[in-house]
Design a protein around this motif. Sequence first.
Motif, PDB file in Angstrom:
ATOM      1  N   VAL A   1       0.845  -1.204   0.000  1.00 57.88           N
ATOM      2  CA  VAL A   1       0.000   0.000   0.000  1.00 57.88           C
ATOM      3  C   VAL A   1       0.876   1.248   0.000  1.00 57.88           C
ATOM      4  O   VAL A   1       0.636   2.203  -0.743  1.00 57.88           O
ATOM      5  CB  VAL A   1      -0.949   0.000   1.228  1.00 57.88           C
ATOM      6  N   LEU A   2       1.923   1.225   0.822  1.00 55.86           N
ATOM      7  CA  LEU A   2       2.811   2.389   0.900  1.00 55.86           C
ATOM      8  C   LEU A   2       3.473   2.641  -0.456  1.00 55.86           C
ATOM      9  O   LEU A   2       3.500   3.777  -0.950  1.00 55.86           O
ATOM     10  CB  LEU A   2       3.878   2.154   1.976  1.00 55.86           C
TER      11      LEU A   2
ATOM     12  N   ALA B   1       1.095   4.026  -2.932  1.00 58.12           N
ATOM     13  CA  ALA B   1       0.782   5.429  -2.614  1.00 58.12           C
ATOM     14  C   ALA B   1       1.918   6.347  -3.046  1.00 58.12           C
ATOM     15  O   ALA B   1       1.692   7.400  -3.649  1.00 58.12           O
ATOM     16  CB  ALA B   1       0.516   5.578  -1.116  1.00 58.12           C
ATOM     17  N   LEU B   2       3.153   5.921  -2.772  1.00 62.76           N
ATOM     18  CA  LEU B   2       4.290   6.787  -3.081  1.00 62.76           C
ATOM     19  C   LEU B   2       4.430   6.977  -4.586  1.00 62.76           C
ATOM     20  O   LEU B   2       4.786   8.057  -5.060  1.00 62.76           O
ATOM     21  CB  LEU B   2       5.586   6.193  -2.519  1.00 62.76           C
TER      22      LEU B   2
ATOM     23  N   PHE C   1       0.909   8.829  -5.964  1.00 63.10           N
ATOM     24  CA  PHE C   1       0.563  10.157  -5.459  1.00 63.10           C
ATOM     25  C   PHE C   1       1.778  11.045  -5.262  1.00 63.10           C
ATOM     26  O   PHE C   1       1.772  11.951  -4.463  1.00 63.10           O
ATOM     27  CB  PHE C   1      -0.246  10.017  -4.164  1.00 63.10           C
TER      28      PHE C   1
ATOM     29  N   TRP D   1      -9.801  -1.474   9.876  1.00 56.83           N
ATOM     30  CA  TRP D   1      -8.412  -1.761  10.234  1.00 56.83           C
ATOM     31  C   TRP D   1      -8.192  -1.787  11.738  1.00 56.83           C
ATOM     32  O   TRP D   1      -7.091  -1.938  12.200  1.00 56.83           O
ATOM     33  CB  TRP D   1      -7.424  -0.903   9.465  1.00 56.83           C
TER      34      TRP D   1
ATOM     35  N   PHE E   1      -1.973   2.484   9.748  1.00 58.82           N
ATOM     36  CA  PHE E   1      -2.909   2.561   8.622  1.00 58.82           C
ATOM     37  C   PHE E   1      -3.344   4.009   8.364  1.00 58.82           C
ATOM     38  O   PHE E   1      -3.546   4.410   7.231  1.00 58.82           O
ATOM     39  CB  PHE E   1      -4.112   1.656   8.870  1.00 58.82           C
TER      40      PHE E   1
ATOM     41  N   LEU F   1      -0.766   5.682   6.345  1.00 59.12           N
ATOM     42  CA  LEU F   1      -0.907   5.283   4.938  1.00 59.12           C
ATOM     43  C   LEU F   1      -2.069   6.046   4.307  1.00 59.12           C
ATOM     44  O   LEU F   1      -1.976   6.532   3.174  1.00 59.12           O
ATOM     45  CB  LEU F   1      -1.143   3.774   4.836  1.00 59.12           C
ATOM     46  N   GLY F   2      -3.169   6.153   5.064  1.00 60.27           N
ATOM     47  CA  GLY F   2      -4.332   6.893   4.572  1.00 60.27           C
ATOM     48  C   GLY F   2      -4.003   8.352   4.317  1.00 60.27           C
ATOM     49  O   GLY F   2      -4.575   8.984   3.412  1.00 60.27           O
TER      50      GLY F   2
ATOM     51  N   LEU G   1      -1.082   9.512   3.276  1.00 53.09           N
ATOM     52  CA  LEU G   1      -0.312   9.615   2.034  1.00 53.09           C
ATOM     53  C   LEU G   1      -1.201   9.360   0.816  1.00 53.09           C
ATOM     54  O   LEU G   1      -1.034   9.964  -0.236  1.00 53.09           O
ATOM     55  CB  LEU G   1       0.839   8.604   2.043  1.00 53.09           C
TER      56      LEU G   1
END
Lengths: 360, 644
Positions: free
Chosen positions: A83-84, A87-88, A91, A114, B336, B339-340, B342
């Motif tokens: 996910v990271l 995202a990087l 975005f 979560w 989390f 992460l949200g 970003l």
Amino acid sequence: MAPWLGGVVRVVRSAMKSQAVWRWLRQASIIGAVALAAAGCGVVGRGPASTALPAGDNAKTIWDMFIWIFWISVLVFLVVAVVLTIALIRFRERPGETRLPRQIHGNTRLEIAWTLVPVVILAVIAVPTISNIFAFDRDPGPNAIKVKVIGHQWWWEFQYPDYNIVTADDLHIVVNRPVLLEMTSADVIHSFWPPELSGKRDAIPGKTNLWSFTPLKTGEYQGQCAQFCGDQHANMRFRVIVQTQEEFDAWVKQQQQPAADVSNNPLAVKGQQIFFTPSNGCIGCHMINGTQAQGKVGPNLTHFGSRDIIAGGILTNTPENLSKWLTDPQAVKPGAKMVLPRKLTPDEVQALVAYLESLK
Amino acid sequence: MVESAVRLERAHYGRRSKIVEWITTVDHKKIGILYLWTAFAFLLIAGLLALIMRTQLAVPENKLLSPQTYNELFTMHGTIMIFMAVMPLNAAFFNVLVPLMIGARDVAFPRLNAFSYWTFALGGILMLSSFLFGAVPNGGWFGYTPLTSDIRYTPGLHIDFWVFGLQLLGIGTLVSALNFFVTIVNMRAPGMSLMRMPVFVWMTLVTSVLILLAFPSLTVGLFMIMFDRLFGTNFFNPAAGGDPVVWQHLFWIFGHPEVYILVLPPMGIISEILPTFARKPLFGYPFVVFAGIAIAFLSFGVWAHHMFTVGLGTVPNAVFATTTMLIAIPTGVKIFNWLGTLWGGSIRFTTAALYAIAFIPLFTIGGISGVMHASVPLDYQQHDTYFIVAHFHYVLGLGSLTAILAGIYFWFPKMFGRMLDERLGKIQFWVQIIGMNLTFFPMHFLGIDGMERRYYTWPAGFGYEPWHLMATIGAYIQALGFLIFLVNVVKTFRQPATAPADPWDGRTLEWSIPSPPPAYNFARIPIVRGREAWWLEKYGTSHQPTRRPQPATQPPIAGGQPDSEAHHAEDDALLMMHLPNPSWMPLITSIGLTIMAAGGIVYRSESFHSLGFPVIGIGAVIVLISLLGWAFEPIHGSHAPEHA
């Protein structure tokens, strides 16, 4: 379908459209394959004190638990990392970009999701954790060999009250037969740990800790002290010798003999005289059963010659090593409690070695 | 207005030399900077000790260090890193940032703040002076009894330096926590409700509560060790009915919350930096805040997970395993939410952002291995092995310290009016991240293969060779990273202080005032209209602005409140401004306390035993006199006297 699930699907779909994400995934899978191959070539399980090579019942249970908790962990980490990374890449700010992203403050459904997912994962880990805490503590029954384990700075004393045997640094037990250890300490806190056979348990002065396990394979296993106990904490090793019942019985019989008679070996007789001369200090600390040597500070030496290791397990028991040790214990093991009142001459050392090694 | 500000500062410090100005300062920003450099110096010392240890451990049976020296080094490495480096680095951020973020002119008790700093600095120096006397503490940072409490096992003054040094450091920390608690509760600008506070301020508040509740337990335990050593009591002597395990309870009731004292402020730092560089508010602000509070609350119920092998019994082990696992839930929530934050942003990869982003996966590794040894049976194998060493270095080294470096790069312009070099910063980042992972990741394998902690040497033939060597190489690479940082700092200070007020397009109030801020911080106390007050001022309160204002249109903001209404009111505001006087008393009180502590060590020495109580007496008299001076110190003086 719940709306937040729709959100997740959208995210995954848009991630899949991104070239960069695919490129990254390809690279990651190559790296992952290499890493797995490396794991196959022995990242762990490389030596004789590895928890990855279990030879005792509770060590095996623990290693099996570790393996699947490890895979859960890998999964959790991969979720975060993937996910990271997406995202990087997706975005990142492009050059010249003046867009202001949507100022989103949160999403309660996602928060609940979560929070709950970790709860489920942890519950899955907690169940075997708790059941094994109780399983490890079960009474091993009357068949167990009872051993009193006493930690000393910096060696281990093992007493077998049922057989009237006292030994040091070598622990003899029987394969597939449980052992019940009663642990305590003569000075500071130590911790008894044979990694391949069992987890560790502290030996605490003024307290008796019970600990039990069953060895599953014969052989010699490394043990070590696991609680910082002063200068020579690193050199407070021991060995567990897992034997068949017959081998063990023979060993017991031999250990129950009185100290060997050395009168047919003149050099050993000379060594015996040196040993029993009070001003030399030996009998102040060491015991040899049935003699005037009744010291209780250092290891009992009645069957010294039968042991595999000496000096807190850092030397194998050979005449050369023993003479090195007797010549200057502080050079071999700086800070050790074995302090000679005076330096022994090489002749004296030779005689003492002959005497001690004949104490089979 | 600017002129009057200049005159005000001159009145404040007019007739004092630079050195006197710094050692008598009660300005939270200056104290923060003192904390920063002092703690950083200690950090480098602790790093150097680690480097020597890693050199010893590079190859089997190495004879570079004696066991005595090695034990001293690991004891001091842990003690310095925890009490004298990471905690005061956090305190540096508390000091510099909290008043600026809540729109205050200083902390609630400025002189007490100076006292906290001096007690920390002198306590650290007392601890380090043990190197001069050849009596370096050698009982581990955790100081398990009876090894530490019984002078038969630890003769000499080693442990005494540790006990008295820690007591001083503890006093500094406690007082500082009280100060920030009161500051945050009482001194927020109008409109800044609790749920509008920046997350960093929240984490400071939570950490302060943790310190206030956790440190007394350590203090009591240390007093018991001190009494056993100095006066022959038997708190921890089993032969006389004492119980050495009591120390472990006292220590870890402090020690586990301590982990969160070290980690929550860095989490606050991350929660400020990520939104700035994603140009998006923190995702799930209330969840991040309450997760922090939940972690803090739970941290008092998990201490026995450091004691699973002590033999407390099956039920305690099961209970503490469960509570420990519970902590993973709020921790996961935080991860989390970052992460949200970003996700969907517009991410700028500045050095500060790189460090803050790296914190997420690296801290996750430490968190996950934490869950592993929360499982008691696993801990039976992992306890006190290099697996644990790997775990907490991922939490505190790759976690806390990484976040602190992010914070330094981020707020450096605010502290010093200068921007650190971004290119060097990025080089440092990669060098350090590679070095840290190279050092600490192989330690997992070492631990699984049975390598014990706190061993000054290890035998060949156990398969440890490649991992130990790799860890040592990594340690040297880390050292290179810190060297690059030092170069960067020196280079930066040789350039003029030209940093703009708001170099990163910041979101919180500290970016609304000049870099560095004037002594009084805000010419007028700002009125806070929402969370991320400064962002709202810049971008308006409309919910979804879509384009950034051009740099030129950003409001000029020298001296505070960007709100342009009633300019003339600022002069009146200046008139009413009260700034505390510089004072010698905090320093003198700290010196008195340090002398008292030194007296305790003298009392234990063989040759100067009889001087012990006289030295303590002298220290006590100094403390009393300075406290009197403190109480009667005139408070007039800084009402912008030349202005009218």
